[in-house]
Design a protein around this motif. Structure first.
Motif, PDB file in Angstrom:
ATOM      1  N   PRO A   1      43.834  34.769  37.033  1.00 42.33           N
ATOM      2  CA  PRO A   1      42.643  35.525  36.620  1.00 42.33           C
ATOM      3  C   PRO A   1      41.748  35.914  37.800  1.00 42.33           C
ATOM      4  CG  PRO A   1      43.023  33.722  35.106  1.00 42.33           C
ATOM      5  CD  PRO A   1      43.976  33.528  36.259  1.00 42.33           C
TER       6      PRO A   1
ATOM      7  N   THR B   1      43.454  38.733  39.654  1.00 37.96           N
ATOM      8  CA  THR B   1      43.350  39.948  38.837  1.00 37.96           C
ATOM      9  C   THR B   1      42.008  40.623  39.055  1.00 37.96           C
ATOM     10  OG1 THR B   1      44.799  38.988  37.140  1.00 37.96           O
ATOM     11  CG2 THR B   1      43.435  40.847  36.470  1.00 37.96           C
TER      12      THR B   1
ATOM     13  N   VAL C   1      41.996  36.531  31.381  1.00 45.27           N
ATOM     14  CA  VAL C   1      41.753  37.702  32.230  1.00 45.27           C
ATOM     15  C   VAL C   1      40.992  38.764  31.452  1.00 45.27           C
ATOM     16  CG1 VAL C   1      43.773  37.309  33.691  1.00 45.27           C
ATOM     17  CG2 VAL C   1      43.941  38.864  31.777  1.00 45.27           C
TER      18      VAL C   1
END
Length: 131
Positions: A86, A89, A123
């Motif tokens: 996450p 990302t 995410v």
């Protein structure tokens, strides 16, 4: 539509399917791929072995993508995939995460957990699960 496609990979058959989907998407949308391999800090293998494995897996992804004229940025980190993917990302401003799912069920999922499920929940970008 998609400029940056994040693909967490572990070299498994399921991750390979996700890589193929991501390469196809990147080719279609003229996007780049960010390939991510997280050396899980919970594993007890020698770090050098895990690092070499991660580098080889990312290289294989890059070579596969190059055949389709797709650029791959490789990221190799040591940590926890559930926490680090996450973060990566977000930092890479990924438009979508394409991840393979092993399809674990029941007791196996309860014991081992699911990285894909954790990422799906954590995410902010859209997540495409590939079986």
């Amino acid at each position: 539509m998609f400029k940056t496609i994040l693909v967490p990979t572990d070299g498994s058959e399921y991750a390979g399917r996700a890589e193929d989907v991501a390469i196809s998407m990147a080719n279609k949308y003229d996007a780049r791929i960010v390939g991510v391999y997280v050396i899980d800090e919970k594993l007890i293998y020698p770090y050098d072995v895990l690092e070499d494995e991660g580098k080889a897996i990312l290289k294989k992804l890059s070579e596969k993508a190059k055949k389709e004229d797709v650029v791959v940025d490789e990221i190799l980190v040591f940590g926890d995939p559930r926490k680090d993917i996450p973060t990566i990302t977000r930092r890479m401003n990924a438009d979508v995460v394409v991840i393979g799912t092993h399809g674990k069920k029941g007791l196996e999922k309860l014991i081992l957990g699911s990285v894909a499920e954790s990422i799906l929940k954590s995410v902010e970008a859209p997540v495409l699960l590939v079986k």
